[in-house]
Scaffold this motif. Sequence first.
Motif, PDB file in Angstrom:
ATOM      1  N   ALA B 215      20.009 -71.069  56.640  1.00  0.00           N
ATOM      2  CA  ALA B 215      20.202 -70.594  58.001  1.00  0.00           C
ATOM      3  C   ALA B 215      18.882 -70.655  58.775  1.00  0.00           C
ATOM      4  CB  ALA B 215      20.751 -69.171  57.983  1.00  0.00           C
ATOM      5  N   ASP B 216      17.775 -70.343  58.110  1.00  0.00           N
ATOM      6  CA  ASP B 216      16.473 -70.406  58.786  1.00  0.00           C
ATOM      7  C   ASP B 216      16.092 -71.840  59.120  1.00  0.00           C
ATOM      8  OD1 ASP B 216      16.307 -67.721  58.695  1.00  0.00           O
ATOM      9  OD2 ASP B 216      14.921 -67.618  56.984  1.00  0.00           O
ATOM     10  N   GLU B 217      16.378 -72.741  58.144  1.00  0.00           N
ATOM     11  CA  GLU B 217      16.154 -74.165  58.415  1.00  0.00           C
ATOM     12  C   GLU B 217      16.957 -74.592  59.636  1.00  0.00           C
ATOM     13  OE1 GLU B 217      14.542 -76.637  56.653  1.00  0.00           O
ATOM     14  OE2 GLU B 217      14.194 -75.872  54.627  1.00  0.00           O
ATOM     15  N   GLY B 218      18.197 -74.098  59.678  1.00  0.00           N
ATOM     16  CA  GLY B 218      19.066 -74.426  60.796  1.00  0.00           C
ATOM     17  C   GLY B 218      18.503 -73.892  62.098  1.00  0.00           C
ATOM     18  N   ALA B 219      17.979 -72.686  62.042  1.00  0.00           N
ATOM     19  CA  ALA B 219      17.410 -72.075  63.252  1.00  0.00           C
ATOM     20  C   ALA B 219      16.245 -72.907  63.768  1.00  0.00           C
ATOM     21  CB  ALA B 219      16.955 -70.655  62.939  1.00  0.00           C
ATOM     22  N   LYS B 220      15.449 -73.425  62.829  1.00  0.00           N
ATOM     23  CA  LYS B 220      14.289 -74.232  63.210  1.00  0.00           C
ATOM     24  C   LYS B 220      14.776 -75.525  63.868  1.00  0.00           C
ATOM     25  CE  LYS B 220      10.035 -76.137  61.315  1.00  0.00           C
ATOM     26  NZ  LYS B 220      10.390 -77.508  61.672  1.00  0.00           N
ATOM     27  N   LEU B 221      15.781 -76.119  63.276  1.00  0.00           N
ATOM     28  CA  LEU B 221      16.336 -77.353  63.806  1.00  0.00           C
ATOM     29  C   LEU B 221      16.931 -77.109  65.194  1.00  0.00           C
ATOM     30  CD1 LEU B 221      16.678 -80.254  62.864  1.00  0.00           C
ATOM     31  CD2 LEU B 221      18.854 -79.605  61.818  1.00  0.00           C
ATOM     32  N   PHE B 222      17.595 -75.977  65.321  1.00  0.00           N
ATOM     33  CA  PHE B 222      18.192 -75.572  66.595  1.00  0.00           C
ATOM     34  C   PHE B 222      17.117 -75.546  67.683  1.00  0.00           C
ATOM     35  CE2 PHE B 222      20.245 -72.566  69.525  1.00  0.00           C
ATOM     36  CZ  PHE B 222      21.574 -72.975  69.468  1.00  0.00           C
ATOM     37  N   GLN B 223      15.966 -75.033  67.291  1.00  0.00           N
ATOM     38  CA  GLN B 223      14.810 -74.957  68.168  1.00  0.00           C
ATOM     39  C   GLN B 223      14.278 -76.351  68.497  1.00  0.00           C
ATOM     40  OE1 GLN B 223      13.464 -72.069  69.136  1.00  0.00           O
ATOM     41  NE2 GLN B 223      11.234 -72.175  69.194  1.00  0.00           N
ATOM     42  N   ASP B 224      14.079 -77.167  67.440  1.00  0.00           N
ATOM     43  CA  ASP B 224      13.508 -78.507  67.602  1.00  0.00           C
ATOM     44  C   ASP B 224      14.365 -79.383  68.497  1.00  0.00           C
ATOM     45  OD1 ASP B 224      11.566 -77.665  65.931  1.00  0.00           O
ATOM     46  OD2 ASP B 224      12.258 -78.781  64.163  1.00  0.00           O
ATOM     47  N   LEU B 225      15.669 -79.247  68.339  1.00  0.00           N
ATOM     48  CA  LEU B 225      16.575 -80.088  69.124  1.00  0.00           C
ATOM     49  C   LEU B 225      16.833 -79.488  70.508  1.00  0.00           C
ATOM     50  CD1 LEU B 225      19.144 -80.910  66.291  1.00  0.00           C
ATOM     51  CD2 LEU B 225      17.494 -82.494  67.273  1.00  0.00           C
ATOM     52  N   ALA B 226      16.213 -78.364  70.777  1.00  0.00           N
ATOM     53  CA  ALA B 226      16.320 -77.690  72.076  1.00  0.00           C
ATOM     54  C   ALA B 226      17.749 -77.309  72.414  1.00  0.00           C
ATOM     55  CB  ALA B 226      15.719 -78.574  73.183  1.00  0.00           C
ATOM     56  N   CYS B 227      18.515 -76.965  71.395  1.00  0.00           N
ATOM     57  CA  CYS B 227      19.909 -76.587  71.621  1.00  0.00           C
ATOM     58  C   CYS B 227      19.978 -75.339  72.492  1.00  0.00           C
ATOM     59  CB  CYS B 227      20.616 -76.303  70.303  1.00  0.00           C
ATOM     60  SG  CYS B 227      20.468 -77.621  69.103  1.00  0.00           S
ATOM     61  N   PHE B 287      24.767 -85.912  69.235  1.00  0.00           N
ATOM     62  CA  PHE B 287      23.615 -85.881  68.335  1.00  0.00           C
ATOM     63  C   PHE B 287      23.821 -86.802  67.124  1.00  0.00           C
ATOM     64  CE2 PHE B 287      22.759 -82.453  71.082  1.00  0.00           C
ATOM     65  CZ  PHE B 287      21.381 -82.321  71.098  1.00  0.00           C
ATOM     66  N   GLN B 288      24.819 -87.684  67.281  1.00  0.00           N
ATOM     67  CA  GLN B 288      25.055 -88.672  66.233  1.00  0.00           C
ATOM     68  C   GLN B 288      23.789 -89.520  66.066  1.00  0.00           C
ATOM     69  OE1 GLN B 288      28.908 -89.771  65.605  1.00  0.00           O
ATOM     70  NE2 GLN B 288      27.992 -90.235  63.627  1.00  0.00           N
ATOM     71  N   GLY B 289      23.289 -89.628  64.836  1.00  0.00           N
ATOM     72  CA  GLY B 289      22.093 -90.434  64.604  1.00  0.00           C
ATOM     73  C   GLY B 289      20.803 -89.659  64.804  1.00  0.00           C
ATOM     74  N   LEU B 290      20.862 -88.524  65.485  1.00  0.00           N
ATOM     75  CA  LEU B 290      19.648 -87.741  65.721  1.00  0.00           C
ATOM     76  C   LEU B 290      19.475 -86.642  64.671  1.00  0.00           C
ATOM     77  CD1 LEU B 290      19.861 -87.330  69.585  1.00  0.00           C
ATOM     78  CD2 LEU B 290      18.465 -88.938  68.269  1.00  0.00           C
ATOM     79  N   VAL B 291      20.582 -86.316  64.035  1.00  0.00           N
ATOM     80  CA  VAL B 291      20.514 -85.247  63.049  1.00  0.00           C
ATOM     81  C   VAL B 291      21.260 -85.700  61.799  1.00  0.00           C
ATOM     82  CG1 VAL B 291      22.424 -84.104  64.268  1.00  0.00           C
ATOM     83  CG2 VAL B 291      21.085 -82.808  62.627  1.00  0.00           C
ATOM     84  N   THR B 292      20.657 -85.470  60.652  1.00  0.00           N
ATOM     85  CA  THR B 292      21.267 -85.924  59.400  1.00  0.00           C
ATOM     86  C   THR B 292      22.438 -85.025  59.032  1.00  0.00           C
ATOM     87  OG1 THR B 292      19.883 -84.474  58.070  1.00  0.00           O
ATOM     88  CG2 THR B 292      19.017 -86.679  58.538  1.00  0.00           C
ATOM     89  N   GLU B 293      23.236 -85.483  58.056  1.00  0.00           N
ATOM     90  CA  GLU B 293      24.338 -84.647  57.581  1.00  0.00           C
ATOM     91  C   GLU B 293      23.811 -83.323  57.040  1.00  0.00           C
ATOM     92  OE1 GLU B 293      27.412 -84.901  57.990  1.00  0.00           O
ATOM     93  OE2 GLU B 293      27.821 -87.007  58.409  1.00  0.00           O
ATOM     94  N   GLU B 294      22.658 -83.387  56.371  1.00  0.00           N
ATOM     95  CA  GLU B 294      22.092 -82.132  55.861  1.00  0.00           C
ATOM     96  C   GLU B 294      21.679 -81.220  57.008  1.00  0.00           C
ATOM     97  OE1 GLU B 294      20.089 -84.984  53.762  1.00  0.00           O
ATOM     98  OE2 GLU B 294      19.743 -83.732  51.996  1.00  0.00           O
ATOM     99  N   GLY B 295      21.120 -81.852  58.062  1.00  0.00           N
ATOM    100  CA  GLY B 295      20.742 -81.079  59.236  1.00  0.00           C
ATOM    101  C   GLY B 295      21.952 -80.410  59.872  1.00  0.00           C
ATOM    102  N   VAL B 296      23.050 -81.155  59.958  1.00  0.00           N
ATOM    103  CA  VAL B 296      24.263 -80.580  60.541  1.00  0.00           C
ATOM    104  C   VAL B 296      24.714 -79.374  59.723  1.00  0.00           C
ATOM    105  CG1 VAL B 296      26.669 -80.995  61.124  1.00  0.00           C
ATOM    106  CG2 VAL B 296      24.985 -82.777  61.531  1.00  0.00           C
ATOM    107  N   LEU B 297      24.663 -79.533  58.407  1.00  0.00           N
ATOM    108  CA  LEU B 297      25.071 -78.419  57.547  1.00  0.00           C
ATOM    109  C   LEU B 297      24.166 -77.205  57.744  1.00  0.00           C
ATOM    110  CD1 LEU B 297      25.998 -80.425  54.352  1.00  0.00           C
ATOM    111  CD2 LEU B 297      27.521 -78.834  55.536  1.00  0.00           C
ATOM    112  N   GLN B 298      22.874 -77.458  57.978  1.00  0.00           N
ATOM    113  CA  GLN B 298      21.949 -76.345  58.241  1.00  0.00           C
ATOM    114  C   GLN B 298      22.290 -75.664  59.561  1.00  0.00           C
ATOM    115  OE1 GLN B 298      18.305 -78.514  57.993  1.00  0.00           O
ATOM    116  NE2 GLN B 298      18.191 -78.392  55.748  1.00  0.00           N
ATOM    117  N   LEU B 299      22.583 -76.495  60.576  1.00  0.00           N
ATOM    118  CA  LEU B 299      22.967 -75.916  61.874  1.00  0.00           C
ATOM    119  C   LEU B 299      24.234 -75.075  61.730  1.00  0.00           C
ATOM    120  CD1 LEU B 299      22.253 -78.959  64.216  1.00  0.00           C
ATOM    121  CD2 LEU B 299      21.089 -76.755  64.258  1.00  0.00           C
TER     122      LEU B 299
END
Lengths: 541, 317
Positions: B215-227, B287-299
């Motif tokens: 979840a924390d990884e996801g939060a970081k990604l959420f931040q990075d992608l400016a969601c 976000f197709q191609g911008l985020v990996t499947e693992e990234g999606v799972l983290q989000l």
Amino acid sequence: MITAAVQEREHYLNASYGIKSWLLTKDHKRIGLLYLATITLFFFLGGAFATLIRVEPLTPQGGLVSSETYNKLFTMHGVAMIFFFLIPSIPATLGNFFLPMMIGARDLAFPRINLLSWYLLVVGGLFALFAMLAGGVDTGWTFYTPYSTTYSNSWVIATALGIFVAGFSSILTGLNFIVTIHRMRAPGMTWFRLPLFVWSMYGTSLIQVLGTPVLAVTIVLLFCERVFQIGIFNPALGGDPVLFQHLFWFYSHPAVYIMILPAMGVISELVSTFSRKPVFGYKFVAFSSMAIAVLGFLVWGHHLFVSTQSVYAGMVFSFLSYFVAIPSAIKVFNWTATLYKGSISYATPMLYAFGFIGLFTIGGLTGLFVASLGIDVHVTDTYFVVAHFHYIMVGGTIMAYLGGVHYWWPKMTGRMYPEIWARLSALIIFLGFNLTFFPQFILGYMGMPRRYHVYPPEFQVLHVLSTAGASVLAVGYAMPMVYFIWSLRYGKLAPANPWGATGLEWKTASPPPLQNFDETPVMTHEAYDYSTVIEEVIEVG
Amino acid sequence: MGRLPLFPEQASTFAPDVDHLLYYLLAVSVFFTVLIFGAIFYFAIRYRRRSDQELPHVQHGGMVLEILWTVIPFGLTMVMFTWGAKIYFDESRPPVDAVQINVVAKQWMWKLQHMEGKREINELHIPLGRAIRLTMTSEDVIHSFFVPAFRTKQDVVPGKYSTTWFQPTKAGKYHLFCAEYCGTKHSGMIGWIYVMEPQDYANWMRGGATGASLADEGAKLFQDLACGNCHKADNSGRCPSLVGVFGSTVKLSSGGTVKADEAYIRESILQPNAKIVFGYQPVMPTFQGLVTEEGVLQLVEYIKSLGAKPAAAEGAH
């Protein structure tokens, strides 16, 4: 040349000579032989691939060929055996030759279309051969997407086009048979006097006509995605990969019945002839063919139990799969009951028929395992499934095909094969087959996945047993090839009716005249009425 | 070589269920095989042709027999159907307290991630006695997650999530196979499942490199992608707030509703225009191609974690 040595009288083999008289023939009998030659080629090609597939797992590390080659071998084995041997096997050879004769007709309804359908198989076969020689194809015969449309770097399109073209051969053959059965029956040949082989061909033809177009559509869609990047199956292009499996199995499950129904028809003929009794429960056997043809279209989803198909869809498909099992069981029981108080001969075709019933029983019973959801989740995509469908396709269809070829060989060629060698081949094939495939049931339940080039060492013993069986099986299959060719020149001359069989095809000379019958036969009795064949009667039982 | 194994280990709660059903099927099969083979051998010998002139009696009718050998097998198969369906249904219903693990398959490896952040490749460590739920997807072709000792198998399909679950009953090391043919190194796409005593598992979990929780990884990604620029927690952004969204029923502009599960979140990230939330405009880019499947799972995991917390979770980062 067989023709020179046989009798002086004119028949379909000596009526004309030369390559053109064969390649442009409209005679269903000659076309049957053209098919026989073609599919025999593919049988031994597919068999060569099978040999390599079985030799490789002698050691778990996979040292004989590379993974890439291994994957191509099992793919090309499946493609050659299913699309270019099993599907045309009994219908296109024995059906082509004997269906018109069994109903007392001179030929099929559309002789030119019949020749065209052979050419289509040849053209399709050439595409597939080209693909194999050019480097092969590695998708598995099932062509699952998106591997086949996006990721495979092999000759997917050439192979798929070959299957596409060969499919039209199948459709046209089915169409020709349906019209022939409806329109060309001899006087007195009512529907319920038809030999059961004809009933099974009718059911098969229905599937060929109704199912094969779906395969064609599926191949076109696969082509569109692989060549033009039109998103149909690949999720990266917006498609659904599981959709392909639905389309593929909507044809390919009924195709299983294209392969087994004709075999059941052959067995009905053999069991009756060699126990000299009408098939027990004629109408049940006839209608079970039709039931299989219809129900076979409703069970494709049982190939998708772990594919992310909905749980409830899985339950419906499992339920329906048990329905299609029942007509097959009915046939087995009726064949067995036919033997009761019969006059049972151990002639070669009957040995093959016994082998068929035994192996088909095991194949059918293990089908109940894979139709059960709880078991299938564990055994699907393992060697259990491989063993199951080989018991049906090889233990069933090829046993029946060989039994049928032996049975009708004297009629086709005018020559008898050597009985001792032929019985021995039937025995060797039966034993070799069981040694090859029975260990695979255990392998599968142990968890050995199919299509594995390298595997964990604990499976080795069972693999070695299976490979040992395959070498016995190979000997068994090579034998008929040798003695059949031998018999063409040296075999004893065949009488018109060597087995005391009742079908109309035995009421004419061996080999038959060009027009099949010197005068149009009239059917005056039920099918399998042996009192019409035997003058002197000694009752048994 | 040398050993001749005949039966797989039983290491999950499903394994005995499946094996009992197998015994039933085997019993029925052996019975009919013996019946048919026995009848054929007996008839073939008893009624062998003794003279070429024999003509057996014809038996007429057999309606009773025909009905018997239709109805009895049908009854037996309905047991197979019902029993098998029961197991299958159980296999599709993971318990709510199951340990969640994410699986991303690709040619030719298994990538597994625990919620606490630990990542594994071709190996999965799980605690004995706990239900384990896998959420799986593929980066390329179809694969299949198969553990023979657990009697479970589930295809892993690109473009969607599939789930499976099992509860190990025996500590040990078990094969993980890819069961769906996936290309050249298909037979190399194998691994091991380590079932550990709870204490060992806890030690293992603490040892080695442990990243941030999923979840924390996801939060970081959420931040990075400016969601968070649009998905503001207080619902003041151009896009709906994601707080409490997971598991809720979302009203769509097309008029229908959708349950906000993993598949819905995934689709909304990769194909945002597929389903538009009622009252919002289709302004989100894919976000197709911008985020990996693992990234999606983290989000997904991050968005799940928002459900439990009060509003303003984004502000923390």
